[in-house]
Structures are given as structure tokens and as C-alpha cells.
Design a protein around this motif. Structure first.
Motif, mmCIF file in Angstrom:
data_model
loop_
_atom_site.group_PDB
_atom_site.id
_atom_site.type_symbol
_atom_site.label_atom_id
_atom_site.label_comp_id
_atom_site.label_asym_id
_atom_site.label_seq_id
_atom_site.Cartn_x
_atom_site.Cartn_y
_atom_site.Cartn_z
ATOM 1 N N PRO A 45 49.428 83.714 -4.245
ATOM 2 C CA PRO A 45 49.424 82.726 -3.162
ATOM 3 C C PRO A 45 48.348 81.661 -3.314
ATOM 4 O O PRO A 45 48.529 80.519 -2.866
ATOM 5 N N ARG A 46 47.229 82.000 -3.944
ATOM 6 C CA ARG A 46 46.162 81.012 -4.121
ATOM 7 C C ARG A 46 46.619 79.899 -5.064
ATOM 8 O O ARG A 46 46.327 78.718 -4.837
ATOM 9 N N LYS A 47 47.316 80.278 -6.110
ATOM 10 C CA LYS A 47 47.826 79.269 -7.031
ATOM 11 C C LYS A 47 48.925 78.439 -6.377
ATOM 12 O O LYS A 47 49.020 77.233 -6.606
ATOM 13 N N VAL A 48 49.746 79.083 -5.573
ATOM 14 C CA VAL A 48 50.812 78.358 -4.876
ATOM 15 C C VAL A 48 50.207 77.366 -3.887
ATOM 16 O O VAL A 48 50.705 76.244 -3.729
ATOM 17 N N ALA A 49 49.127 77.764 -3.226
ATOM 18 C CA ALA A 49 48.459 76.844 -2.297
ATOM 19 C C ALA A 49 47.974 75.596 -3.019
ATOM 20 O O ALA A 49 48.074 74.472 -2.492
ATOM 21 N N GLU A 50 47.467 75.762 -4.245
ATOM 22 C CA GLU A 50 47.034 74.602 -5.014
ATOM 23 C C GLU A 50 48.228 73.718 -5.390
ATOM 24 O O GLU A 50 48.121 72.483 -5.410
ATOM 25 N N VAL A 51 49.358 74.343 -5.695
ATOM 26 C CA VAL A 51 50.568 73.561 -5.973
ATOM 27 C C VAL A 51 50.958 72.752 -4.740
ATOM 28 O O VAL A 51 51.310 71.571 -4.843
ATOM 29 N N PRO A 58 66.838 82.463 -0.568
ATOM 30 C CA PRO A 58 67.229 82.441 -1.983
ATOM 31 C C PRO A 58 66.420 81.395 -2.743
ATOM 32 O O PRO A 58 65.951 80.411 -2.172
ATOM 33 N N ASN A 59 66.269 81.609 -4.040
ATOM 34 C CA ASN A 59 65.456 80.696 -4.841
ATOM 35 C C ASN A 59 65.945 80.721 -6.283
ATOM 36 O O ASN A 59 65.625 81.625 -7.057
ATOM 37 N N ALA A 60 66.731 79.719 -6.646
ATOM 38 C CA ALA A 60 67.289 79.654 -7.991
ATOM 39 C C ALA A 60 66.213 79.448 -9.055
ATOM 40 O O ALA A 60 66.345 79.923 -10.185
ATOM 41 N N PHE A 61 65.139 78.726 -8.702
ATOM 42 C CA PHE A 61 64.045 78.476 -9.647
ATOM 43 C C PHE A 61 63.444 79.792 -10.117
ATOM 44 O O PHE A 61 63.255 80.022 -11.315
ATOM 45 N N LEU A 62 63.128 80.687 -9.169
ATOM 46 C CA LEU A 62 62.534 81.972 -9.533
ATOM 47 C C LEU A 62 63.533 82.863 -10.251
ATOM 48 O O LEU A 62 63.165 83.612 -11.162
ATOM 49 N N GLU A 63 64.807 82.777 -9.872
ATOM 50 C CA GLU A 63 65.824 83.585 -10.540
ATOM 51 C C GLU A 63 65.977 83.168 -11.988
ATOM 52 O O GLU A 63 66.132 84.013 -12.885
ATOM 53 N N ARG A 64 65.944 81.862 -12.249
ATOM 54 C CA ARG A 64 66.065 81.387 -13.627
ATOM 55 C C ARG A 64 64.931 81.914 -14.498
ATOM 56 O O ARG A 64 65.116 82.168 -15.685
ATOM 57 N N LYS A 65 63.766 82.046 -13.899
ATOM 58 C CA LYS A 65 62.599 82.511 -14.653
ATOM 59 C C LYS A 65 62.473 84.030 -14.655
ATOM 60 O O LYS A 65 61.549 84.578 -15.266
ATOM 61 N N GLY A 66 63.385 84.712 -13.955
ATOM 62 C CA GLY A 66 63.345 86.166 -13.917
ATOM 63 C C GLY A 66 62.156 86.720 -13.156
ATOM 64 O O GLY A 66 61.722 87.855 -13.409
ATOM 65 N N ILE A 67 61.613 85.956 -12.228
ATOM 66 C CA ILE A 67 60.443 86.392 -11.459
ATOM 67 C C ILE A 67 60.914 87.140 -10.216
ATOM 68 O O ILE A 67 61.691 86.609 -9.416
ATOM 69 N N ARG A 68 60.440 88.347 -10.061
ATOM 70 C CA ARG A 68 60.846 89.172 -8.931
ATOM 71 C C ARG A 68 59.617 89.596 -8.130
ATOM 72 O O ARG A 68 58.499 89.275 -8.455
ATOM 73 N N LEU A 100 53.006 66.415 5.603
ATOM 74 C CA LEU A 100 52.693 67.777 6.029
ATOM 75 C C LEU A 100 53.835 68.751 5.798
ATOM 76 O O LEU A 100 53.621 69.967 5.801
ATOM 77 N N ALA A 101 55.025 68.242 5.632
ATOM 78 C CA ALA A 101 56.175 69.115 5.394
ATOM 79 C C ALA A 101 56.932 68.607 4.179
ATOM 80 O O ALA A 101 56.608 68.918 3.050
ATOM 81 N N GLY A 102 57.933 67.781 4.376
ATOM 82 C CA GLY A 102 58.614 67.151 3.257
ATOM 83 C C GLY A 102 59.073 68.121 2.189
ATOM 84 O O GLY A 102 59.708 69.142 2.464
ATOM 85 N N ASN A 103 58.728 67.830 0.954
ATOM 86 C CA ASN A 103 59.213 68.616 -0.179
ATOM 87 C C ASN A 103 58.663 70.034 -0.235
ATOM 88 O O ASN A 103 59.119 70.833 -1.067
ATOM 89 N N LEU A 104 57.710 70.368 0.588
ATOM 90 C CA LEU A 104 57.177 71.731 0.561
ATOM 91 C C LEU A 104 58.273 72.768 0.795
ATOM 92 O O LEU A 104 58.225 73.873 0.239
ATOM 93 N N TYR A 105 59.266 72.417 1.597
ATOM 94 C CA TYR A 105 60.337 73.371 1.882
ATOM 95 C C TYR A 105 61.206 73.643 0.653
ATOM 96 O O TYR A 105 61.952 74.631 0.625
ATOM 97 N N ASP A 106 61.132 72.779 -0.345
ATOM 98 C CA ASP A 106 61.959 72.925 -1.538
ATOM 99 C C ASP A 106 61.183 73.440 -2.744
ATOM 100 O O ASP A 106 61.747 73.532 -3.843
ATOM 101 N N LEU A 107 59.924 73.764 -2.587
ATOM 102 C CA LEU A 107 59.122 74.208 -3.728
ATOM 103 C C LEU A 107 59.740 75.446 -4.383
ATOM 104 O O LEU A 107 60.116 76.409 -3.709
ATOM 105 N N GLY A 108 59.802 75.417 -5.716
ATOM 106 C CA GLY A 108 60.361 76.547 -6.443
ATOM 107 C C GLY A 108 59.518 77.804 -6.367
ATOM 108 O O GLY A 108 60.013 78.906 -6.608
ATOM 109 N N GLU A 109 58.245 77.652 -6.048
ATOM 110 C CA GLU A 109 57.343 78.809 -6.047
ATOM 111 C C GLU A 109 57.475 79.693 -4.810
ATOM 112 O O GLU A 109 56.899 80.784 -4.760
#
Length: 426
Positions: free
Chosen positions: A17-23, A66-76, A104-113
Motif C-alpha cells: 500500500p505504501r508504494k501504491v500511495a506513491e503511485v 475486478p482488475n484486468a491489469f492485475l490479472e494480466r500480471k498474475g498478481i493475486r 482528488l478523484a479522477g483517474n484514481l478509480y481506474d488505477l491498475g494497482e
């Protein structure tokens, strides 16, 4: 770093989560998924958002979204949940409400992480808040315009929702005025229909309101639903003002920030802010926007009343959420004490949805004050002894709770309240 505002999010991710917060901070300020040409250290120091806190709140075994980005990378999983607070330089945004919302919102809802993203809270510096619009009426102005110095304002919603002509609507408004209400509003689905266009409905209704005031001295505030295209809303507001009205209603989510700001700066009328559609943004606990953040953005547009639904009502929100929402309306938006006028910054919460005399005690216990619009449709119009008795039952109930009495005790010498308890109580 320049002066900043901050936002708090609830996130869910199988990553750190710390790395995701930086993203998140980079995505919503000067960065992207990789460093680019021109992104100097000096620029980042000036313009990049900064992660202020990451607090882990637990893990779950299934992703919320659901998250296709994480599925493509095989991250579970496991999927970690964390509360993240990020500070944004407000010079990135300026005094620009739509861009503030996009930041404050925008693309954050679409982040692959992430498999969950919810904007929960917004905190603003006083100097930034003061550059936006304030309510023109708020609590004090609404009380003054209705002549209600103390106690909850008793309001109702015109029913049937649609279908009545302008003349039939005016006749109903006349009956409701005679019944003793303080506030009447259109339903959100009745704006400018063919069978009762505002050009006919506003003059007819205001004639009934003016006649009632001339006869009794009692002012009644009517919130005409002028939801429409922006220029049309300005014309509708001008019509209401010409006819002596003092309030208009807007469906916030379908008009948008720019339209409501334009309306606010065009008219001195009170803006009754209806949040219909907010459930699509809020009902999933790991997606969307919480009410504190939602109402912060809309209050920057200068609205005067905010819907919070009602306790023990007919909608899906838990009572705890309704209570917190009402208290949010009373809180000043600025985060520090700089001599900011708190009273000027309050908006009046509007309680509605399945409200009647029997829900008054829970409202009083939860809110601890009666600076609110307590609106009952069926609770007034469906009272077995008529609308006047419906209004009286609400006043009896509010009088009882203010005096520390139970409704059952108070109903012994309050026939309208007694009838409401018998009829609605089952």
C-alpha cells in the motif's frame, strides 16, 4: 512545498500500500507511471503531491472489484486495505472546482494497482476555502426567510410526484400552506414537465404562497426544481425571483459543478441541493466517495441545503451514515482557525425518505439540535386526519423531544400525534 489541501482514501490492493500511495500521488500531480523529460527535481518539489500517511487496516481474501491489469500480471492476494492521506499543492488546481474534483478523484478509480478506491475526506486550508462561494442563506438565512426562529423546520414534498397540472399543484401548495408547513419542495423527477411547465407552475404556486402570507403573515419557502441545462436554469431562477420566491432546487449530480457554480453566481436565491444518484457513488464501501468529501465539494459551489436522507427511513443508508452526514453539514470546511466565520459556512441538512413523527426521537438523539429541514411526504399527506394533522403531529413530536418526553406520553394530550402513532406505527 506550497500550501496544500489533503484528501484521505480507503484503498485495497495486493501490492504494498505504501508504494501504491506513491503511485496515487504521482498520478494526480506531476507524474505518470515513469519519469519523463522535463520532470526535474525542482518541478517535483514544487508540484508533486506528497503521501502524508498510510495506515493499514487489514487484509481480505477476495478483491472487491475486478482488475484486468492485475490479472494480466498474475498478481493475486491477499488484498491489503489501507487508509492513505495525500497532500496536494493547491496551486496545481487554482480556484477551479471541477479540476479540484478531477485531481482528488479522477483517474484514481481506474488505477491498475487497486481493487478498491474510495475518497473519504477532504481537508482545506481556510485561505483556499474562502476563495470559493459560500451559502447565501444557509441555516440562519433559511430560518429568517421562513420565520422559524427555533425548532426544526417542517417540510414536505409535493405528491403525486408528476402528473398534476400547474393549477392542481398550486391548489395543493395552498392546502399545504394552510396546514402549517414551513418548507415545500418539488420532487426530483418533476422539473419542467409538459403538463406543468415552470413558466406556468411558478406563477401559480407563488400566487398561492403570497395569498397565504398576506392572509396569515406566515412565509413559506418553496424549492422549485429547476434542474436543466445551465442557461435554462438561470432563466428559471429569474422567474422564481420575479414571482417573489426565494429557493430553487437542483439535482447536483446531473447538472455538475460548473452549472451549479454558474447558478450560484447568477442568483441570490437559496439553492436546495438534492443528491439523487449519490448512492451510485457511495453504496459500495470500497468504491466511490464518502459524504464528507462529497458535501465538501458541493459546498464550495455555494449550496444552502444538503440532503442527508433520514433515520429509520426507506433508503439503504445505515442510520450511522445519515447521522455522520448531518454533522458534516454543520462543520466548517476550513481546517485551521484563522478567524473564519463558522456560521457563514454551515449548510442546513435536509432529512427525508420515510420520515414521520415516529422518527423524530431518533433524529433528535442523533443530531442533538434542530437546525434542520425535517421533510415528510407521506408522513404529512397520508396522515389519517389530513395534512394539517400531519404537520401538527410533527410539531408535537419535536416539542416532546425538546421537552424530554416520550411520544407516547406526549400523545395523551396531542390527538394528531396519537393518530400518527396509531396509523404509521405498525
Amino acid at each position: 512545498m506550497s500550501a496544500h489541501l489533503s484528501a484521505t482514501y480507503l484503498i485495497e490492493t495486493p501490492l504494498d500500500p505504501r508504494k501504491v500511495a506513491e503511485v496515487m500521488a504521482g498520478e494526480q500531480s506531476c507524474g505518470t507511471f515513469t519519469r519523463v523529460a522535463g520532470e526535474t527535481d525542482a518541478l517535483r518539489e514544487r508540484a508533486r503531491a506528497v503521501v502524508e500517511a498510510v495506515d493499514l487496516v487489514g487484509d481480505v481474501t477476495q478483491p472487491s472489484l475486478p482488475n484486468a491489469f492485475l490479472e494480466r500480471k498474475g498478481i493475486r492476494g491477499p488484498w491489503h486495505r489501507a487508509r492513505v492521506r495525500i497532500a496536494f499543492p493547491y496551486e496545481n488546481v487554482g480556484v477551479n472546482l471541477p479540476t479540484l474534483a478531477a485531481t482528488l478523484a479522477g483517474n484514481l478509480y481506474d488505477l491498475g494497482e487497486v481493487t478498491g478506491m474510495r475518497l473519504e475526506r477532504i481537508a482545506l486550508p481556510a485561505s483556499y476555502r474562502q476563495q470559493f462561494d459560500f451559502p447565501h442563506y444557509g441555516i440562519a438565512g433559511t430560518r429568517q426567510s421562513t420565520g422559524v426562529r427555533e425548532g426544526a423546520l417542517v417540510g414536505t414534498i409535493l405528491k403525486p410526484n408528476v402528473g398534476m397540472s400547474a393549477e392542481e399543484t398550486a391548489a395543493l401548495v395552498g392546502r399545504l400552506c394552510a396546514a402549517g408547513v414551513d418548507f415545500i419542495k418539488d420532487d426530483e423527477v418533476c422539473a419542467n414537465p409538459v403538463h406543468a411547465p415552470l413558466a406556468q407552475r411558478v406563477p401559480a404556486v407563488m400566487a398561492a404562497v403570497r395569498e397565504h402570507r398576506a392572509r396569515t403573515g406566515k412565509p413559506v419557502m418553496v424549492a422549485f426544481n429547476i434542474t436543466d441545462e445551465t442557461d435554462a436554469m438561470r432563466r428559471h431562477a429569474d422567474l422564481v425571483a420575479r414571482e417573489g420566491g426565494n429557493c430553487v432546487m437542483v439535482s447536483l449530480n446531473w447538472c455538475g459543478f460548473s452549472a451549479v457554480q454558474t447558478l450560484r453566481r447568477h442568483t441570490d436565491l437559496a439553492i436546495h441541493a438534492h443528491r439523487n444518484g449519490y448512492g451510485a457513488m457511495s453504496r459500495d464501501p470500497m468504491l466511490g466517495i464518502g459524504f464528507q468529501a462529497y458535501q465538501t465539494l458541493w459546498r464550495l459551489a455555494g449550496v444552502d441545503h444538503m440532503h442527508v436522507h433520514g433515520l429509520q427511513g426507506k433508503f439503504a443508508q445505515a442510520d450511522a451514515e445519515v447521522i455522520e452526514s448531518a454533522h458534516d453539514c454543520y462543520m466548517p470546511l476550513a481546517v485551521d482557525a484563522t478567524g473564519h466565520d463558522i456560521e457563514r459556512d454551515q449548510v442546513m441538512p435536509a432529512f427525508s425518505s420515510g420520515q414521520w413523527a415516529g422518527t423524530v426521537p431518533a433524529t433528535w438523539r442523533a443530531v442533538g439540535r434542530d437546525d434542520l429541514l425535517f421533510m415528510a411526504g407521506g408522513g404529512i399527506l397520508a396522515h389519517p386526519d389530513g395534512p394539517a394533522a400531519g404537520v401538527q403531529s410533527l410539531r408535537d413530536a419535536w416539542g416532546a423531544v425538546r421537552a424530554g418526553r416520550s411520544l407516547e406520553d406526549a400523545s395523551r394530550d396531542a390527538p394528531a400525534l396519537a393518530a400518527a402513532l396509531r396509523y404509521f406505527g405498525h
